[in-house]
Design an enzyme around this catalytic site. Sequence first.
Site, short mmCIF file in Angstrom:
data_model
loop_
_atom_site.label_atom_id
_atom_site.label_comp_id
_atom_site.label_asym_id
_atom_site.label_seq_id
_atom_site.Cartn_x
_atom_site.Cartn_y
_atom_site.Cartn_z
N ARG A 49 18.00 -9.62 -9.35
CA ARG A 49 18.37 -8.21 -9.24
C ARG A 49 18.44 -7.72 -7.80
O ARG A 49 19.09 -6.75 -7.48
CB ARG A 49 17.32 -7.37 -9.96
CG ARG A 49 17.78 -6.95 -11.32
CD ARG A 49 17.11 -5.71 -11.73
NE ARG A 49 15.70 -5.90 -12.04
CZ ARG A 49 14.97 -4.94 -12.54
NH1 ARG A 49 15.50 -3.75 -12.75
NH2 ARG A 49 13.70 -5.15 -12.82
N ARG A 61 -3.61 -8.00 -20.35
CA ARG A 61 -2.83 -9.20 -20.06
C ARG A 61 -3.55 -10.02 -19.01
O ARG A 61 -3.99 -9.48 -17.99
CB ARG A 61 -1.44 -8.81 -19.54
CG ARG A 61 -0.61 -10.04 -19.22
CD ARG A 61 0.77 -9.69 -18.74
NE ARG A 61 0.74 -9.12 -17.41
CZ ARG A 61 1.83 -8.70 -16.76
NH1 ARG A 61 3.00 -8.75 -17.36
NH2 ARG A 61 1.76 -8.21 -15.55
N ARG A 90 -1.95 -4.50 -16.62
CA ARG A 90 -1.60 -5.59 -15.69
C ARG A 90 -2.84 -5.91 -14.85
O ARG A 90 -3.07 -5.31 -13.81
CB ARG A 90 -0.46 -5.16 -14.78
CG ARG A 90 0.89 -5.00 -15.48
CD ARG A 90 1.96 -4.62 -14.45
NE ARG A 90 3.30 -4.84 -14.96
CZ ARG A 90 4.11 -3.86 -15.35
NH1 ARG A 90 3.72 -2.60 -15.31
NH2 ARG A 90 5.34 -4.16 -15.76
N CYS A 113 7.35 -4.04 -23.63
CA CYS A 113 6.63 -3.41 -22.53
C CYS A 113 7.38 -3.51 -21.20
O CYS A 113 6.87 -3.13 -20.16
CB CYS A 113 5.22 -4.01 -22.39
SG CYS A 113 5.24 -5.75 -21.96
N HIS A 139 0.82 -1.22 0.00
CA HIS A 139 0.00 0.00 0.00
C HIS A 139 0.85 1.27 0.00
O HIS A 139 0.54 2.23 -0.69
CB HIS A 139 -0.91 0.01 1.23
CG HIS A 139 -2.09 -0.88 1.05
ND1 HIS A 139 -2.71 -1.50 2.10
CD2 HIS A 139 -2.75 -1.25 -0.05
CE1 HIS A 139 -3.71 -2.22 1.63
NE2 HIS A 139 -3.76 -2.09 0.33
N ASN A 149 11.74 -7.08 -18.37
CA ASN A 149 12.02 -7.21 -16.94
C ASN A 149 12.27 -8.67 -16.58
O ASN A 149 13.28 -9.02 -15.98
CB ASN A 149 10.85 -6.71 -16.08
CG ASN A 149 10.41 -5.32 -16.44
OD1 ASN A 149 11.13 -4.61 -17.13
ND2 ASN A 149 9.24 -4.92 -16.00
N ASP A 150 11.33 -9.51 -16.98
CA ASP A 150 11.51 -10.93 -16.69
C ASP A 150 12.54 -11.55 -17.61
O ASP A 150 13.36 -12.35 -17.18
CB ASP A 150 10.17 -11.68 -16.83
CG ASP A 150 9.36 -11.57 -15.54
OD1 ASP A 150 9.95 -11.72 -14.46
OD2 ASP A 150 8.15 -11.32 -15.62
N GLU A 180 8.99 -13.41 -22.58
CA GLU A 180 9.76 -13.07 -21.38
C GLU A 180 10.47 -14.28 -20.79
O GLU A 180 11.19 -14.17 -19.81
CB GLU A 180 8.87 -12.38 -20.33
CG GLU A 180 7.58 -13.09 -20.02
CD GLU A 180 6.66 -12.31 -19.10
OE1 GLU A 180 7.09 -11.34 -18.48
OE2 GLU A 180 5.48 -12.71 -18.98
C1 PEP Z 1 8.14 -7.74 -17.94
O1 PEP Z 1 8.42 -8.83 -17.42
O2 PEP Z 1 8.96 -7.07 -18.58
C2 PEP Z 1 6.79 -7.16 -17.82
C3 PEP Z 1 6.44 -6.07 -18.46
O3 PEP Z 1 5.91 -7.79 -17.00
P1 PEP Z 1 5.89 -7.58 -15.42
O4 PEP Z 1 6.88 -6.49 -15.10
O5 PEP Z 1 4.50 -7.24 -15.08
O6 PEP Z 1 6.32 -8.94 -14.95
MG MG Z 2 6.83 -10.14 -16.70
#
Ligand code: PEP
Ligand code: MG
Length: 597
Positions: free
Chosen positions: A478, A343, A307, A515, A200, A467-468, A444
Amino acid sequence: MTPQILLRGTGVFPDVGVGRVVLLNNSQVIRELIPFYCVLEEEVHDEVERFLKAVETTKQEIEELKTSMAEKLSASHLAIFDAHLLVLDDSMLMNRTIDHIKKHKHNAEHAFHTIMNELLKQFSGLEDAYLKEKSEDLHDISSRVIHNLMHKDKLKEIDTIVITEPTVLVAQVIHPSDLKLLSNPNVVGIATDLGGKTTHTAIIAKALELPAVVGLHDVTTRVTDGEIIVVDGAEGQVLLSPSEEEARFYRRKHEMRLQLMDELKSLSELQSITTDGTAVRLLANIELEEESEKAQFFNADGIGLYRSEFIFLTVAPSLPTEEQHFSVYKRLIKEIKGEIVIRTLDLGGEKFFHEVLETFSQQNPVLGLRAVRFCMKRKDIFRTQLRAILRASALSDRVRLMFPLISGVDELKSVLQFLNTVKNELDKEKIDYNHNLKTGIMIEVPAAAAIPDLLAEYVDFFSIGTNDLIQYFLAIDRTNDEVNYLYQPLHPGLIRTLRDIFRIGKERSVKVSVCGEMAGNPRFTLLLLGLGLREFSMTPSSIPVIKKIVNSVSLASCEALVTEVLSMEASKEIEAFVTEKNREIIPEFDRILKSLF
Ligand code: PEP
Ligand code: MG
């Protein structure tokens, strides 16, 4: 002179704040002050009454806070207060406290604190990040009730703290009941011991656009009231005892950011197009429904990633119904002008778990039952969401459906087969949906990134989740300080992989977007453009800066950069080269980076 100390945590809102510390009550302070005594048999009744009165007062306070925040916060944020009221209406909790008073003849503060602690202990033994977050709420309620039972002057009364100069609030956690304080214009930052990106504190800091760093472990024990500290939400760090010069530097950085944001906003009406005429689409990633306002404000070309797991967070502890899903999607369709990529649930990994969704702990959640893997196991939950997305697709041909964490063709085929089953069910029920609904997947998982040609047979678009992808591709956690130096988005292996995906996408007419965070980071814009990316999806506030970069470069110069990069063998070399080129091609590059990062 006191030496400077740098504490690292998780940055939430990427701005900088410099101010004097106001240390809010944390549970340690309260624990030390909670009185413990026994009452006489004839006093037990009054003690129970005193407890019930404090609970009533707390409820009233929460109602008042909710009303006073109604204009500043959206409905889903205000729902946090309702969750608190529900806890105070929990008869089991109330009865256990009353029983404790009656049985042990302990004072009400001690009785309530004991019962709440038992509950909190049960929560802390669980791996579940969602429940851990819920324990923040319990701490909040517990301290409020105890506060009302005790003489208030013994504790710092939050509602009466007067803030007249730039202030950083420091606490174990920021409770929703501290919100009134947070909206004071002199509050310039937040630093907390606990919390992660989805707690939160983080969600509220982001909504109020306050620089914040959470999960600092022990910041409450490292600072004292009145000292000046720096909260750097962009870097996820807090600087204690800054020198005059450092404090000036960070104040200036904040001003530069404001100035840059102002200038960039003026770009929002412009199209994003390179100097040699290649149009680029800039879309928004949103988590909370109300972020669609931000997407519109920054003139996003659409929503590249919605998301949807946040729908689950908002209605927890229940599961969202088909109607609840549908009404969110319907509102997005109404508010957003371009396409809307929804998604499906991507719960798991480092994201919060839900009691109902996940009843066992996993050794390695990031590699475990998450995203479509989870949905294919709990098809009831998956079906509800797919039905709602399909129904929403009948309202607009701008709706897109996207599956996260696909790892191979077999998995994709079984997910698509289930989608067909749900479509058939709707056909039987004569419920309308878009029969040409464009369906895509996130790339990903490295295994999926290696076979874009095979996956392209089955979908309309790919969205690369860097990111993943980066963490799986490089096998790097990370958050682990020992290895995070190896987290290198410019690893040659990753760059080649991206190049291949864009190439295959073009050959097979499968649209490819990115993304992950890379898409909204100006350091990588030239490289991604040169590799072939034409659709970037990012946090809405990053749109203006990426637009500024796109509009100042030629595609030819980006492609030339990529040719050179592809001949290099090490991340460090590529990083140095890309930085140099960024500076050369975009005269304002250093200023932009200095203001934002
Ligand atoms: C990602 O993995 O890059 C992504 C956009 O999804 P999330 O960050 O929601 O896992
Ligand atoms: Mg992801």
